[in-house]
Design a protein around this motif. Structure first.
Motif, PDB file in Angstrom:
ATOM      1  N   ASN A  81      -9.517   3.309   2.729  1.00 39.72           N
ATOM      2  CA  ASN A  81      -8.218   3.810   2.286  1.00 39.72           C
ATOM      3  C   ASN A  81      -8.425   5.080   1.473  1.00 39.72           C
ATOM      4  OD1 ASN A  81      -5.608   4.180   1.478  1.00 39.72           O
ATOM      5  ND2 ASN A  81      -5.681   2.641  -0.133  1.00 39.72           N
ATOM      6  N   ILE A  82      -7.991   6.189   2.039  1.00 41.73           N
ATOM      7  CA  ILE A  82      -8.206   7.482   1.383  1.00 41.73           C
ATOM      8  C   ILE A  82      -7.365   7.622   0.119  1.00 41.73           C
ATOM      9  CG2 ILE A  82      -6.387   8.657   2.683  1.00 41.73           C
ATOM     10  CD1 ILE A  82      -8.174  11.092   2.826  1.00 41.73           C
ATOM     11  N   ASP A  83      -6.318   6.813  -0.024  1.00 46.62           N
ATOM     12  CA  ASP A  83      -5.410   6.934  -1.165  1.00 46.62           C
ATOM     13  C   ASP A  83      -5.805   6.056  -2.346  1.00 46.62           C
ATOM     14  OD1 ASP A  83      -3.821   8.754   0.173  1.00 46.62           O
ATOM     15  OD2 ASP A  83      -2.573   7.194   1.061  1.00 46.62           O
ATOM     16  N   ILE A  84      -7.023   5.524  -2.364  1.00 45.82           N
ATOM     17  CA  ILE A  84      -7.401   4.569  -3.404  1.00 45.82           C
ATOM     18  C   ILE A  84      -7.232   5.157  -4.801  1.00 45.82           C
ATOM     19  CG2 ILE A  84      -9.824   5.231  -3.031  1.00 45.82           C
ATOM     20  CD1 ILE A  84     -10.652   2.571  -4.177  1.00 45.82           C
ATOM     21  N   ASN A  85      -7.664   6.398  -5.000  1.00 46.06           N
ATOM     22  CA  ASN A  85      -7.574   6.995  -6.334  1.00 46.06           C
ATOM     23  C   ASN A  85      -6.121   7.199  -6.763  1.00 46.06           C
ATOM     24  OD1 ASN A  85     -10.387   7.209  -6.731  1.00 46.06           O
ATOM     25  ND2 ASN A  85     -10.453   9.030  -5.456  1.00 46.06           N
ATOM     26  N   GLN A  86      -5.257   7.550  -5.804  1.00 42.02           N
ATOM     27  CA  GLN A  86      -3.847   7.739  -6.141  1.00 42.02           C
ATOM     28  C   GLN A  86      -3.192   6.424  -6.530  1.00 42.02           C
ATOM     29  OE1 GLN A  86      -1.623  10.018  -3.280  1.00 42.02           O
ATOM     30  NE2 GLN A  86      -3.390  11.298  -2.755  1.00 42.02           N
ATOM     31  N   TRP A  87      -3.504   5.348  -5.798  1.00 42.62           N
ATOM     32  CA  TRP A  87      -2.903   4.057  -6.107  1.00 42.62           C
ATOM     33  C   TRP A  87      -3.393   3.536  -7.452  1.00 42.62           C
ATOM     34  CZ3 TRP A  87       1.360   2.461  -4.291  1.00 42.62           C
ATOM     35  CH2 TRP A  87       1.733   2.731  -2.967  1.00 42.62           C
ATOM     36  N   ILE A  88      -4.659   3.753  -7.769  1.00 43.93           N
ATOM     37  CA  ILE A  88      -5.167   3.338  -9.068  1.00 43.93           C
ATOM     38  C   ILE A  88      -4.458   4.110 -10.180  1.00 43.93           C
ATOM     39  CG2 ILE A  88      -7.195   3.309 -10.559  1.00 43.93           C
ATOM     40  CD1 ILE A  88      -8.886   2.765  -8.116  1.00 43.93           C
ATOM     41  N   ALA A  89      -4.259   5.407  -9.977  1.00 46.29           N
ATOM     42  CA  ALA A  89      -3.581   6.224 -10.985  1.00 46.29           C
ATOM     43  C   ALA A  89      -2.123   5.793 -11.159  1.00 46.29           C
ATOM     44  CB  ALA A  89      -3.656   7.692 -10.596  1.00 46.29           C
ATOM     45  N   VAL A  90      -1.443   5.484 -10.039  1.00 48.29           N
ATOM     46  CA  VAL A  90      -0.049   5.040 -10.118  1.00 48.29           C
ATOM     47  C   VAL A  90       0.043   3.729 -10.895  1.00 48.29           C
ATOM     48  CG1 VAL A  90       1.895   4.192  -8.769  1.00 48.29           C
ATOM     49  CG2 VAL A  90       0.696   6.255  -8.049  1.00 48.29           C
ATOM     50  N   THR A  91      -0.869   2.797 -10.600  1.00 50.82           N
ATOM     51  CA  THR A  91      -0.862   1.511 -11.304  1.00 50.82           C
ATOM     52  C   THR A  91      -1.214   1.683 -12.771  1.00 50.82           C
ATOM     53  OG1 THR A  91      -1.508   0.393  -9.253  1.00 50.82           O
ATOM     54  CG2 THR A  91      -1.836  -0.805 -11.305  1.00 50.82           C
ATOM     55  N   ARG A  92      -2.183   2.535 -13.038  1.00 51.08           N
ATOM     56  CA  ARG A  92      -2.616   2.755 -14.426  1.00 51.08           C
ATOM     57  C   ARG A  92      -1.492   3.343 -15.276  1.00 51.08           C
ATOM     58  NH1 ARG A  92      -3.057   3.558 -18.912  1.00 51.08           N
ATOM     59  NH2 ARG A  92      -4.738   4.476 -20.148  1.00 51.08           N
ATOM     60  N   ARG A  93      -0.688   4.225 -14.700  1.00 51.01           N
ATOM     61  CA  ARG A  93       0.339   4.935 -15.462  1.00 51.01           C
ATOM     62  C   ARG A  93       1.752   4.545 -15.026  1.00 51.01           C
ATOM     63  NH1 ARG A  93      -1.079  10.947 -14.443  1.00 51.01           N
ATOM     64  NH2 ARG A  93       0.729  11.217 -15.806  1.00 51.01           N
ATOM     65  N   PHE A  94       1.892   3.365 -14.450  1.00 54.69           N
ATOM     66  CA  PHE A  94       3.213   2.903 -14.014  1.00 54.69           C
ATOM     67  C   PHE A  94       4.090   2.611 -15.235  1.00 54.69           C
ATOM     68  CE2 PHE A  94       6.245  -0.317 -12.758  1.00 54.69           C
ATOM     69  CZ  PHE A  94       6.681   0.143 -11.528  1.00 54.69           C
ATOM     70  N   PRO A  95       5.392   3.029 -15.208  1.00 54.51           N
ATOM     71  CA  PRO A  95       6.103   3.804 -14.191  1.00 54.51           C
ATOM     72  C   PRO A  95       6.225   5.283 -14.541  1.00 54.51           C
ATOM     73  CG  PRO A  95       7.688   2.788 -15.629  1.00 54.51           C
ATOM     74  CD  PRO A  95       6.330   2.449 -16.186  1.00 54.51           C
ATOM     75  N   SER A  96       5.556   5.723 -15.608  1.00 54.06           N
ATOM     76  CA  SER A  96       5.752   7.100 -16.061  1.00 54.06           C
ATOM     77  C   SER A  96       5.297   8.126 -15.027  1.00 54.06           C
ATOM     78  CB  SER A  96       4.992   7.323 -17.370  1.00 54.06           C
ATOM     79  OG  SER A  96       3.599   7.122 -17.188  1.00 54.06           O
ATOM     80  N   ILE A  97       4.379   7.756 -14.147  1.00 55.34           N
ATOM     81  CA  ILE A  97       3.860   8.713 -13.179  1.00 55.34           C
ATOM     82  C   ILE A  97       4.924   9.128 -12.170  1.00 55.34           C
ATOM     83  CG2 ILE A  97       3.039   7.045 -11.464  1.00 55.34           C
ATOM     84  CD1 ILE A  97       0.524   8.830 -11.164  1.00 55.34           C
ATOM     85  N   TYR A  98       5.979   8.322 -12.021  1.00 57.08           N
ATOM     86  CA  TYR A  98       7.028   8.667 -11.056  1.00 57.08           C
ATOM     87  C   TYR A  98       7.799   9.908 -11.476  1.00 57.08           C
ATOM     88  CZ  TYR A  98       6.232   4.275  -8.657  1.00 57.08           C
ATOM     89  OH  TYR A  98       5.663   3.251  -7.954  1.00 57.08           O
TER      90      TYR A  98
END
Length: 229
Positions: A81-98
């Motif tokens: 999964n090429i998006d692994i780093n993005q998903w980790i970042a989204v989870t780490r900073r949820f929901p402010s990253i939106y």
């Protein structure tokens, strides 16, 4: 408050209930065991057995820094999964990253659920002795581990619901064989440990079909409460 004597008397009852459960529901216990084995293979074995090519349709693996450098843990999973780093970042900073990346707003349920456990740990980290240890990249690792734990729970629930769904229409042996074939499908080896919404989408599809079959299909017309639910 239970006394040591009460706990001692309760042990035979617990053992008897466990034996009865094993005898009556041995198919589900076997499926749970095999599900755990398949997830552990997906999590701890498969990423380290895949030979990373110089180029791949999954991810560009042409590393110019040091081609002979061993792959780290995230690079191993990145092969699936090429998006692994993005998903980790989204989870780490949820929901402010939106606020910075509104494009991810259409899939908030998976990272939202996975962010619960890291938040609980971070709340506990307000105590001085623990707070000093929670510096980057540990919060990212907590998010990564929480997403894998969520996948593990979904994988188990998915198999058990699928078994119950088939059991509603066929014999117990047929339901067991169908669920067994599902668990032993080799595609799980590259899906169960993906840090993405791919496992979540499969989980929702099976759960939706099961609920539709159980609450809306039958001899009696369903109530409006069940239809809305």
């Amino acid at each position: 408050m239970t006394t040591p004597e009460a706990r001692r008397l309760a042990l035979p009852t617990i053992r008897w209930n466990l034996r009865q459960s094993l005898r009556a529901n041995w198919q589900q216990w076997v499926l749970a065991l095999l599900t755990t084995v398949m997830f552990l293979l997906s999590l701890g074995v498969v990423p380290f057995l895949v030979v990373r090519q110089s180029e791949s349709w999954i991810i560009n693996t042409n590393r110019t820094d040091d081609p002979d450098r061993p792959l780290n843990l995230y690079e191993r999973y990145e092969q699936f999964n090429i998006d692994i780093n993005q998903w980790i970042a989204v989870t780490r900073r949820f929901p402010s990253i939106y606020a910075e990346n509104p494009a991810r707003m259409n899939r908030p349920l998976y990272p939202g659920l996975a962010s619960i456990l890291p938040r609980i740990i971070m709340v506990a980290a307000r105590f001085p002795n623990i707070r000093d240890a929670l510096t980057e990249p540990l919060p990212l690792r907590l998010a990564f581990g929480s997403m894998l734990l969520l996948n593990f729970a979904m994988f188990h629930t998915l198999v058990q619901i699928f078994y119950r769904w088939v059991l509603r229409h066929f014999a117990r042996s047929i339901a067991f064989i169908a669920a067994l074939l599902m668990v032993l499908d080799p595609s799980w080896l590259t899906t169960a440990a993906q840090v993405s919404t791919a496992p979540f989408q499969i989980f929702l599809q099976v759960v939706t079909v099961y609920l539709f079959d159980r609450y809306l299909l039958g001899e009696n017309p369903p109530s409006w409460a069940r239809i809305i639910g």
